[in-house]
Design an enzyme around this catalytic site. Structure first.
Site, PDB file in Angstrom:
ATOM      1  N   ASP A  36       0.513  -1.229   0.456  1.00 24.44           N
ATOM      2  CA  ASP A  36      -0.157  -0.026   0.156  1.00 24.44           C
ATOM      3  C   ASP A  36       0.614   1.198  -0.094  1.00 24.44           C
ATOM      4  O   ASP A  36       0.392   2.466   0.290  1.00 24.44           O
ATOM      5  CB  ASP A  36      -0.963   0.145   1.511  1.00 24.44           C
ATOM      6  CG  ASP A  36      -2.421   1.046   0.660  1.00 24.44           C
ATOM      7  OD1 ASP A  36      -2.820   0.471  -0.138  1.00 24.44           O
ATOM      8  OD2 ASP A  36      -2.486   1.032   1.851  1.00 24.44           O
ATOM      9  N   HIS A 239      28.653  -2.571  -7.814  1.00 22.92           N
ATOM     10  CA  HIS A 239      27.517  -2.007  -7.511  1.00 22.92           C
ATOM     11  C   HIS A 239      27.163  -2.759  -5.911  1.00 22.92           C
ATOM     12  O   HIS A 239      26.562  -3.238  -5.245  1.00 22.92           O
ATOM     13  CB  HIS A 239      26.738  -3.178  -8.237  1.00 22.92           C
ATOM     14  CG  HIS A 239      27.036  -2.538  -9.884  1.00 22.92           C
ATOM     15  ND1 HIS A 239      26.068  -3.423 -11.085  1.00 22.92           N
ATOM     16  CD2 HIS A 239      27.808  -1.841 -10.249  1.00 22.92           C
ATOM     17  CE1 HIS A 239      26.248  -2.986 -12.231  1.00 22.92           C
ATOM     18  NE2 HIS A 239      27.151  -2.135 -11.268  1.00 22.92           N
ATOM     19  N   ASP A 256      30.376   6.194  -6.396  1.00 28.71           N
ATOM     20  CA  ASP A 256      30.131   6.162  -7.666  1.00 28.71           C
ATOM     21  C   ASP A 256      28.478   6.779  -7.579  1.00 28.71           C
ATOM     22  O   ASP A 256      27.749   6.515  -7.481  1.00 28.71           O
ATOM     23  CB  ASP A 256      30.362   5.224  -8.707  1.00 28.71           C
ATOM     24  CG  ASP A 256      29.712   4.936  -9.988  1.00 28.71           C
ATOM     25  OD1 ASP A 256      29.236   5.418 -10.520  1.00 28.71           O
ATOM     26  OD2 ASP A 256      30.450   4.115 -10.767  1.00 28.71           O
ATOM     27  N   ASP A 267      26.815  10.369 -14.679  1.00 27.43           N
ATOM     28  CA  ASP A 267      27.797   8.936 -14.111  1.00 27.43           C
ATOM     29  C   ASP A 267      29.295   9.892 -14.080  1.00 27.43           C
ATOM     30  O   ASP A 267      29.695   9.678 -14.627  1.00 27.43           O
ATOM     31  CB  ASP A 267      27.469   8.445 -15.180  1.00 27.43           C
ATOM     32  CG  ASP A 267      27.384   7.153 -14.217  1.00 27.43           C
ATOM     33  OD1 ASP A 267      28.300   6.814 -13.204  1.00 27.43           O
ATOM     34  OD2 ASP A 267      27.346   6.088 -15.213  1.00 27.43           O
ATOM     35  N   HIS A 346      34.818  -5.578 -15.692  1.00 25.10           N
ATOM     36  CA  HIS A 346      34.377  -4.398 -16.762  1.00 25.10           C
ATOM     37  C   HIS A 346      34.655  -3.791 -17.713  1.00 25.10           C
ATOM     38  O   HIS A 346      35.431  -3.603 -18.009  1.00 25.10           O
ATOM     39  CB  HIS A 346      33.499  -3.749 -15.496  1.00 25.10           C
ATOM     40  CG  HIS A 346      33.633  -2.726 -15.347  1.00 25.10           C
ATOM     41  ND1 HIS A 346      34.272  -1.749 -15.586  1.00 25.10           N
ATOM     42  CD2 HIS A 346      34.593  -2.325 -14.362  1.00 25.10           C
ATOM     43  CE1 HIS A 346      34.965  -0.206 -14.960  1.00 25.10           C
ATOM     44  NE2 HIS A 346      35.138  -1.160 -14.078  1.00 25.10           N
ATOM     45  N   HIS A 350      30.561   2.943 -21.206  1.00 30.57           N
ATOM     46  CA  HIS A 350      28.580   2.686 -22.007  1.00 30.57           C
ATOM     47  C   HIS A 350      28.597   4.302 -22.342  1.00 30.57           C
ATOM     48  O   HIS A 350      28.683   5.917 -21.621  1.00 30.57           O
ATOM     49  CB  HIS A 350      27.802   2.313 -20.785  1.00 30.57           C
ATOM     50  CG  HIS A 350      27.837   2.734 -19.769  1.00 30.57           C
ATOM     51  ND1 HIS A 350      26.925   4.458 -19.599  1.00 30.57           N
ATOM     52  CD2 HIS A 350      28.035   3.053 -17.898  1.00 30.57           C
ATOM     53  CE1 HIS A 350      27.358   4.971 -17.997  1.00 30.57           C
ATOM     54  NE2 HIS A 350      27.949   3.514 -17.339  1.00 30.57           N
ATOM     55  N   HIS A 357      22.785   3.652 -19.231  1.00 34.86           N
ATOM     56  CA  HIS A 357      23.343   2.760 -19.883  1.00 34.86           C
ATOM     57  C   HIS A 357      22.193   3.157 -20.838  1.00 34.86           C
ATOM     58  O   HIS A 357      21.864   2.451 -21.148  1.00 34.86           O
ATOM     59  CB  HIS A 357      22.967   1.683 -19.520  1.00 34.86           C
ATOM     60  CG  HIS A 357      24.433   1.532 -18.350  1.00 34.86           C
ATOM     61  ND1 HIS A 357      25.695   0.652 -19.183  1.00 34.86           N
ATOM     62  CD2 HIS A 357      24.636   1.357 -16.937  1.00 34.86           C
ATOM     63  CE1 HIS A 357      26.365   0.597 -17.205  1.00 34.86           C
ATOM     64  NE2 HIS A 357      25.425   0.828 -16.958  1.00 34.86           N
ATOM     65  N   GLU A 381      35.546   4.381 -17.703  1.00 36.99           N
ATOM     66  CA  GLU A 381      35.409   4.266 -16.503  1.00 36.99           C
ATOM     67  C   GLU A 381      36.600   3.030 -16.616  1.00 36.99           C
ATOM     68  O   GLU A 381      36.358   2.730 -15.256  1.00 36.99           O
ATOM     69  CB  GLU A 381      34.672   4.539 -15.736  1.00 36.99           C
ATOM     70  CG  GLU A 381      33.509   3.529 -16.848  1.00 36.99           C
ATOM     71  CD  GLU A 381      32.086   3.071 -15.969  1.00 36.99           C
ATOM     72  OE1 GLU A 381      32.217   2.697 -15.045  1.00 36.99           O
ATOM     73  OE2 GLU A 381      31.000   3.259 -16.828  1.00 36.99           O
ATOM     74  N   TYR A 385      40.678  -3.746  -9.410  1.00 42.78           N
ATOM     75  CA  TYR A 385      40.063  -4.421  -8.294  1.00 42.78           C
ATOM     76  C   TYR A 385      40.537  -5.646  -7.948  1.00 42.78           C
ATOM     77  O   TYR A 385      41.002  -6.967  -8.226  1.00 42.78           O
ATOM     78  CB  TYR A 385      38.354  -3.951  -8.001  1.00 42.78           C
ATOM     79  CG  TYR A 385      37.579  -3.645  -9.270  1.00 42.78           C
ATOM     80  CD1 TYR A 385      36.901  -2.478  -8.474  1.00 42.78           C
ATOM     81  CD2 TYR A 385      37.850  -3.460 -10.668  1.00 42.78           C
ATOM     82  CE1 TYR A 385      36.285  -1.631  -9.425  1.00 42.78           C
ATOM     83  CE2 TYR A 385      37.350  -2.680 -11.632  1.00 42.78           C
ATOM     84  CZ  TYR A 385      36.158  -1.673 -10.437  1.00 42.78           C
ATOM     85  OH  TYR A 385      36.229  -0.857 -11.473  1.00 42.78           O
ATOM     86  N   ARG A 409      38.104   2.580  -8.892  1.00 48.40           N
ATOM     87  CA  ARG A 409      37.930   3.667 -10.192  1.00 48.40           C
ATOM     88  C   ARG A 409      37.750   5.190 -10.462  1.00 48.40           C
ATOM     89  O   ARG A 409      37.205   5.802  -9.406  1.00 48.40           O
ATOM     90  CB  ARG A 409      36.168   2.877 -10.650  1.00 48.40           C
ATOM     91  CG  ARG A 409      35.578   3.477 -11.976  1.00 48.40           C
ATOM     92  CD  ARG A 409      34.450   1.599 -12.110  1.00 48.40           C
ATOM     93  NE  ARG A 409      33.357   2.438 -11.365  1.00 48.40           N
ATOM     94  CZ  ARG A 409      33.147   1.874 -10.042  1.00 48.40           C
ATOM     95  NH1 ARG A 409      33.757   0.642 -10.037  1.00 48.40           N
ATOM     96  NH2 ARG A 409      31.938   2.105  -9.116  1.00 48.40           N
ATOM     97  N   GLU A 411      36.252   7.769 -13.257  1.00 48.77           N
ATOM     98  CA  GLU A 411      34.674   8.164 -14.677  1.00 48.77           C
ATOM     99  C   GLU A 411      34.399   8.992 -14.824  1.00 48.77           C
ATOM    100  O   GLU A 411      34.337  10.172 -14.323  1.00 48.77           O
ATOM    101  CB  GLU A 411      34.199   6.722 -13.866  1.00 48.77           C
ATOM    102  CG  GLU A 411      32.684   7.362 -14.624  1.00 48.77           C
ATOM    103  CD  GLU A 411      31.464   7.077 -14.617  1.00 48.77           C
ATOM    104  OE1 GLU A 411      30.257   6.220 -15.004  1.00 48.77           O
ATOM    105  OE2 GLU A 411      31.466   6.522 -13.379  1.00 48.77           O
TER     106      GLU A 411
END
Length: 430
Positions: A36, A239, A256, A267, A346, A350, A357, A381, A385, A409, A411
């Site tokens: 709800d 992520h 990020d 991004d 990765h 993108h 994306h 990016e 790691y 990273r 980016e």
């Protein structure tokens, strides 16, 4: 703000491509309900790109061959009782005036009116999306046209996905889109810089996240995606969104995060030492990732194949890992056999736009990559790691303890221009 004329221009371009066809676009379904509680509505990007209409339960039809109506909308009618609970609905009359349709019908009359816009088209254009019930509705209408074809000698004999019409358009941004994207980037830069000022040993990841998202909200924006605020080993989780760890002295912090303005997204990723000082290993990896990013950005040029910036980033990263003794062997063989994947799993970027994306082709044939052209917007990016439990590729050396737990990273959002490129997010230090 994207003006009505921009949406009309987009529809005109689509109709020029479909000729005697009819294209149908479905809005996102109603907002998600959970026990709800209504969660925020997010419009389907192709529908929004074509219409600028930001309500659920709607359908847009483009029928350039029709004698009277080339642009048709089906929308929810006004409903005062419903609006008391969930907010104002544009309604049929206002939608026609505000969104430039030739005719607007209540959504409940779709089955009654849609056949006239399909009857004499030669092809139906529709993307079979998440709304399974509506997918079946389109199939039923098309099957009816097929049954009538033998009797009438006209009607759509095939269905083509609208993706192949819209993607080449959406991947090249107009000036109006770039204005929205620049605003999203500028506010996201501000958010990252505020977060960097806040981040210190003892601060929690969620406190940094709150500062970022507060900056978005006070500038009329929302997060483009769940913000990643990853301290220490958490930066090795691509992520990571728990954002609940307290930052420690000696940690790196990977952020990020990007904001969305009128659905246009930024991004950005930055990684830095929370106490202001890198360890020897952290600095080595950081400088390697930065060198890879700089080389990759230089490849984002008009006429270059899309894959070129990823290829150069991989080459720089693998050579660096060889220099550090974290990989062993021949550079070209390591790349061909993807022995670097435990460290870099990765792609280097993108498309970016209405979706994080974003829509757009990466390849035009099996063997040919898309060539960059002015108006393309791409993220760049690269990262490394070295998780605490990293498992090297077969035949590769074990990773010494002092290298483990480092995740970095960097980016940026890079626009292809007529003479090169422009980094829209350069305001965040590197």
């Amino acid at each position: 703000m994207i003006e009505a004329a921009e949406y009309q221009h987009r529809r005109d371009r689509i109709m020029a491509k479909i000729g005697q066809g009819t294209a149908i676009f479905r809005s996102a379904p109603l907002a998600v309900m959970h026990n709800d509680v209504e969660h925020p509505f997010r419009q389907e990007s192709d529908f929004y790109y074509v219409t600028g209409f930001n309500e659920p339960n709607a359908v847009a039809v483009l029928a350039p061959h029709h004698e009277e109506h080339r642009y048709i909308l089906f929308v929810q009618p006004k409903d005062p009782d419903k609006e008391t609970w969930t907010g104002y609905i544009t309604g049929v009359e206002a939608a026609k005036e505000k969104y430039g349709a030739d005719v607007v019908y209540p959504i409940g009359e779709l089955s009654e009116h849609l056949p006239q816009y399909l009857a004499k088209c030669d092809r139906l254009y529709y993307h079979f999306g998440r709304d399974e019930a509506f997918n079946h509705t389109i199939l039923r209408h098309w099957q009816r046209c097929i049954r009538l074809f033998a009797k009438n000698g006209y009607g759509p004999t095939g269905i083509e996905d609208t993706t192949f019409i819209l993607n080449p358009l959406r991947v090249v941004k107009t000036e109006a889109e770039l204005n929205a994207l620049r605003h999203a980037a500028d506010v996201s830069v501000l958010a990252h810089n505020r977060a960097r000022d806040l981040a210190k040993p003892g601060v929690y990841e969620y406190q940094v996240q709150a500062e970022i998202e507060y900056t978005f909200a006070r500038n009329g924006m929302t997060p483009a995606y769940p913000s990643i605020v990853a301290g220490g080993e958490n930066a090795c989780i691509l992520h990571y969104i728990e954002n609940n760890r307290q930052l420690q002295d000696g940690d790196l912090l990977l952020i990020d995060a990007g904001g969305a303005y009128q659905y246009y997204n930024a991004d950005i990723t930055r990684t830095f030492a929370v106490n202001g000082t890198f360890t020897k290993q952290q600095q080595a990896i950081y400088e390697l990732v930065l060198a890879a990013q700089e080389k990759a950005i230089a490849e984002v040029q008009p006429g270059n194949p899309y894959n070129s910036f990823h290829d150069i980033a991989v080459c720089v990263l693998v050579q660096g890992l060889l220099d550090f003794g974290l990989l062993q062997g021949d550079l070209d063989e390591l790349i061909a056999e993807e022995k670097y994947k435990p460290f870099y799993m990765h792609r280097t970027g993108h498309w970016l736009g209405l979706d994080v994306h974003d829509a757009g082709p990466y390849k035009v044939t099996e063997d040919q990559w898309y060539s960059f052209q002015p108006g393309n917007l791409v993220t760049v990016e690269p990262g490394i790691y070295i998780g605490p439990n990293i498992k090297p590729a077969e035949g590769q050396p074990e990773i010494p303890t002092e290298w483990r737990g480092i995740g970095i990273r960097i980016e940026d959002d890079v626009l292809v221009t007529a003479n090169g490129n422009e980094v829209l997010t350069a305001g965040v230090p590197k």
